[in-house]
Write an enzyme that holds these catalytic residues in place. Structure first.
Site, PDB file in Angstrom:
ATOM      1  N   THR A  78     -41.333   0.584 -18.393  1.00 24.52           N
ATOM      2  CA  THR A  78     -40.536   1.400 -19.317  1.00 24.52           C
ATOM      3  C   THR A  78     -40.132   0.523 -20.503  1.00 24.52           C
ATOM      4  O   THR A  78     -39.809  -0.656 -20.342  1.00 24.52           O
ATOM      5  CB  THR A  78     -39.325   2.063 -18.625  1.00 24.52           C
ATOM      6  OG1 THR A  78     -38.671   2.900 -19.576  1.00 24.52           O
ATOM      7  CG2 THR A  78     -38.334   1.063 -18.056  1.00 24.52           C
ATOM      8  N   GLU A  79     -40.200   1.128 -21.703  1.00 22.16           N
ATOM      9  CA  GLU A  79     -40.078   0.370 -22.943  1.00 22.16           C
ATOM     10  C   GLU A  79     -38.782  -0.417 -23.039  1.00 22.16           C
ATOM     11  O   GLU A  79     -38.719  -1.455 -23.697  1.00 22.16           O
ATOM     12  CB  GLU A  79     -40.145   1.310 -24.161  1.00 22.16           C
ATOM     13  CG  GLU A  79     -41.443   2.047 -24.334  1.00 22.16           C
ATOM     14  CD  GLU A  79     -41.419   3.409 -23.678  1.00 22.16           C
ATOM     15  OE1 GLU A  79     -41.144   3.485 -22.460  1.00 22.16           O
ATOM     16  OE2 GLU A  79     -41.673   4.404 -24.364  1.00 22.16           O
ATOM     17  N   ASN A  80     -37.718   0.098 -22.435  1.00 21.87           N
ATOM     18  CA  ASN A  80     -36.430  -0.579 -22.584  1.00 21.87           C
ATOM     19  C   ASN A  80     -36.281  -1.782 -21.666  1.00 21.87           C
ATOM     20  O   ASN A  80     -35.220  -2.394 -21.642  1.00 21.87           O
ATOM     21  CB  ASN A  80     -35.269   0.408 -22.397  1.00 21.87           C
ATOM     22  CG  ASN A  80     -35.300   1.107 -21.063  1.00 21.87           C
ATOM     23  OD1 ASN A  80     -36.356   1.538 -20.605  1.00 21.87           O
ATOM     24  ND2 ASN A  80     -34.159   1.201 -20.424  1.00 21.87           N
TER      25      ASN A  80
END
Lengths: 224, 235
Positions: free
Chosen positions: A49-51
């Protein structure tokens, strides 16, 4: 014409069958997140996930959320054994650097040359892009899951995107409610279709020519 | 060496009108709520704020926007479960938006901290976010030139800090914060706990203290997502 079409769950199931054991995978926010539920028995993908997490799992039970442990959709998640945290520049180095095996995104339109439009439908309102423009560049495979047509019945597989582009020539495969279509050499190549729909009807729901290079396989999914 | 300071108010008092302020946080994780609210009390205006989002609900960055302190947002996703504050000002033409793809935003901040004025990325090529930006071909593929992003101040939430400014974070509250610490002239950190130098295993330090200027201890800090769910309003 036929009313047969796959549900979102069935489209997600079909996309999940192509994810190999040990793959590093990014699933777009919303519908694409469903793909994680249908990993075939015996295979384990690692979700990015990008975060800043590799190896996150499903949401915890209500009341068990840790709001410092969220995915890019701002949903509370859990960690699988072997998970890791990292900052945003490392996260997008994984993306742009070609280290992810698969990214699966939603779409407003996909063009026959692989152009994708999935971030806004016009010039109105407040624009928001998030990580979509990054994700379409870098993953070894960029797949789209989508209904074959819009709610109004307009084709989403098109000759040329009308909506603002997310990326040029980036999509390699499209899983729709009616078919599985590859993008090769600037054209749509039909791989699988629902047995209940004729080639002619499928072509009529598609805005660009569907090419056939090999026998088209019946697209059969479980009831979900 | 001791970078601790007595209060959030003292930390943000030095932020002048017109400053560029990077604020850590992604969604509800990692927002330095106490520092942001101290900045609202301080009242610096015409700020340019750099964050992934553009505020949510009526607290944090949304409350800064509501208070009329923000002239410009540089962000990737100005949308949230309750985006009223930004939407109202944006649609009224009262706030400027520089929309940046998320990975490009991270890399611009990283470049700012690393002394790299520009870089090339495939992200955004051929899209409306590429308009006006130079391109260059490398090995047969077109890339977009993007510029570094630096700030006058960064407001950061950490889990643990030692007195030298070495930091750890809590899970996905890390997000942009290590990058912002390096990209700002002055980095102000609120930490849930301040410990003596040597108490954080050097192998576990995420942000080395060199990137940090001032630390304030805020035990049990407010969590943005919980405030939003409680429909909290600041002030």
């Amino acid at each position: 014409m036929t009313d047969h079409k796959l549900s979102n769950a069935q489209i997600a199931w079909r996309a999940a069958q192509d994810i190999h054991d040990g793959a590093y995978v990014n699933l777009g926010i919303g519908f694409p997140e469903k793909v994680a539920q249908y990993q075939p028995e015996g295979r384990q993908a690692i979700f990015h996930t990008e975060n800043g997490i590799l190896g996150f799992g499903p949401s915890p039970a209500a009341g068990q959320e840790d709001w410092d442990l969220i995915n890019a959709g701002k949903r509370a998640v859990t960690l699988n054994p072997g998970a890791s945290f990292f900052h945003h520049a490392d996260s997008f180095a994984m993306v742009r650097g070609g280290h992810l095996d698969v990214a699966i995104l939603g779409a407003y339109q996909v063009a026959q040359n692989g152009d994708l439009a999935n971030w806004r439908v016009g010039a109105k309102g407040v624009p928001a892009v998030g990580g979509a423009m990054d994700l379409v560049h870098g993953a070894k495979r960029v797949a789209v899951i989508t209904d074959h047509v819009t709610k109004d019945g307009a084709p989403k597989l098109v000759e040329k995107c009308i909506f603002p582009l997310t990326g040029l020539a980036c999509v390699t495969r499209v899983y729709t409610s009616l078919a599985v279509v590859d993008i090769e050499g600037g054209r749509f190549v039909l791989r699988e279709k629902l047995p209940q729909i004729s080639l002619e009807d499928l072509q009529n729901l598609t805005d660009a020519e569907l090419h056939i290079t090999d026998p088209v396989i019946d697209l059969i999914t479980p009831e979900l | 060496m001791d970078k601790t300071i007595p209060s959030a108010a003292a930390a943000v008092a030095q932020i002048p009108d017109g400053a560029v302020v990077m604020i850590g946080g992604f969604g509800g994780a990692g927002a330095p709520i106490e520092l942001i609210h101290a900045l609202i009390d301080h009242g610096a205006k015409d700020l340019t704020v750099v964050n992934n989002n553009a505020g949510n609900g009526r607290i944090g960055i949304a409350a800064m926007i509501d208070a009329g302190l923000v002239a410009k947002m540089i962000c990737s996703f100005p949308r949230s479960s309750d985006p009223r504050a930004f939407n109202e000002k944006y649609l009224a033409g009262e706030i400027e938006l520089e929309l940046v793809p998320q990975g490009t935003l991270a890399e611009r901040i990283r470049a700012g901290g690393a002394g790299i004025p520009g870089f090339y990325t495939p992200t955004g090529v051929g899209t409306e976010l590429a308009i006006g930006k130079p391109t260059c071909d490398f090995d047969g593929r077109t890339y977009l030139q993007e510029r570094w992003l630096k700030a006058d101040f960064a407001l950061i939430k950490a889990e643990q800090a030692d007195r030298h400014g070495n930091l750890t974070y809590n899970k996905t509250a890390r997000n942009f914060s290590p990058l912002m610490c390096a990209a700002a002239q002055t980095t102000i950190v609120q930490a849930s706990q301040i410990v003596e130098a040597g108490m954080i295993d050097p192998e576990h330090v995420i942000t080395p203290g060199l990137f940090v200027d001032q630390i304030i201890e805020i035990p049990n800090p407010q969590q943005e997502e919980l405030l939003i769910r409680a429909e909290a309003v600041y002030p």
